[in-house]
Write a protein that holds these residues in place. Structure first.
Motif, mmCIF file in Angstrom:
data_model
loop_
_atom_site.group_PDB
_atom_site.id
_atom_site.type_symbol
_atom_site.label_atom_id
_atom_site.label_comp_id
_atom_site.label_asym_id
_atom_site.label_seq_id
_atom_site.Cartn_x
_atom_site.Cartn_y
_atom_site.Cartn_z
ATOM 1 N N ARG A 114 0.832 -1.188 0.000
ATOM 2 C CA ARG A 114 0.000 0.000 0.000
ATOM 3 C C ARG A 114 0.867 1.239 0.000
ATOM 4 N NH1 ARG A 114 -4.405 -0.914 -2.088
ATOM 5 N NH2 ARG A 114 -5.348 0.876 -1.097
ATOM 6 N N GLN A 123 -4.755 4.895 -7.533
ATOM 7 C CA GLN A 123 -4.564 4.204 -6.260
ATOM 8 C C GLN A 123 -3.333 3.292 -6.330
ATOM 9 O OE1 GLN A 123 -6.348 5.032 -3.617
ATOM 10 N NE2 GLN A 123 -7.567 6.443 -4.881
ATOM 11 N N PRO A 164 -1.912 7.650 -3.079
ATOM 12 C CA PRO A 164 -2.379 7.858 -4.460
ATOM 13 C C PRO A 164 -1.406 8.745 -5.224
ATOM 14 C CG PRO A 164 -4.163 8.183 -2.877
ATOM 15 C CD PRO A 164 -2.898 8.090 -2.087
ATOM 16 N N ASP A 177 -11.488 7.758 -6.556
ATOM 17 C CA ASP A 177 -11.472 7.725 -5.098
ATOM 18 C C ASP A 177 -12.772 7.126 -4.568
ATOM 19 O OD1 ASP A 177 -13.357 9.735 -5.384
ATOM 20 O OD2 ASP A 177 -11.976 11.345 -4.837
#
Length: 213
Positions: free
Chosen positions: A2, A36, A5, A77
């Protein structure tokens, strides 16, 4: 895996909506749909994107012999949902050696497909000679879909683009010789319509092309 963005057009940092702007902002490109963090290939990751996107999630189905699903990315988003998707597949190239394919579906102006094609973008129109017959045709969601060769790409890749289900469809391939795949009349499935067949998608290692086109 992760992260934050980024801009779909250049990969740069983006600023979240706030007091002075109600959309994500890139210093170079202004208002953008945030890209993302890239999602490693798994059936769960694929399902998660399929459930939140407003644009097709294209995949060759059946996959060419020996090819695997190798990652997915999307731009958008939580408020807007996915406005662009990029699906990576990898396998043996038509002339030997490894080949890679990224299929992008996007709304006009997002610029994700142009980034993978190595172009300023955001849309393929200026790079297509639609006055000539299309160089490739695919079957996308059961519809014959013409694709034109995209001019101006770096020499390490080839790209084709057209329109499917009201959205831009890009096919970007590495190396350039892998473009021979596009002359086999690929059948593309929108995985939003695949249902339980998603569980059958074979997964490989994450394609670095999704992060560093």
């Amino acid at each position: 895996m992760r992260g934050e963005p980024s801009c779909p057009r250049c990969g740069g940092r983006v600023r979240a909506p706030g007091l002075f702007a109600d959309s994500w902002q890139c210093a170079a490109h202004g208002s953008v749909q945030p890209l993302q963090p890239v999602i490693p290939p798994s059936v769960e990751a694929l399902t998660a994107v399929v459930q939140r996107t407003h644009v097709p999630v294209w995949m060759p189905w059946p996959l060419p012999v020996g090819w695997l699903f190798t990652g997915i990315a999307y731009a958008g988003d939580d408020r807007s949902g996915g406005r662009a998707t990029a699906v990576a597949c990898s396998g043996p190239g038509p002339l030997g050696g490894p080949g890679e394919l990224i299929l992008v579906a996007e709304e006009p102006g997002v610029g994700l497909g142009a980034r993978y094609a190595g172009l300023e973008g955001p849309d393929p129109g200026p790079y297509l000679n639609v006055e000539k017959p299309p160089q490739s045709k695919v079957l996308a969601a059961g519809r014959p879909t013409p694709l034109w060769h995209v001019s101006g790409t770096p020499t390490d890749r080839a790209a084709f683009a057209g329109e499917a289900l009201g959205m831009w469809l890009w096919a970007v391939m590495w190396p350039e010789q892998s473009s021979l795949l596009m002359y086999d009349e690929l059948v593309l499935t929108d995985l939003r319509d695949a249902g339980a067949e998603i569980d059958l998608v074979p997964c490989g290692a994450l394609s670095p092309r999704l992060m560093r086109p």
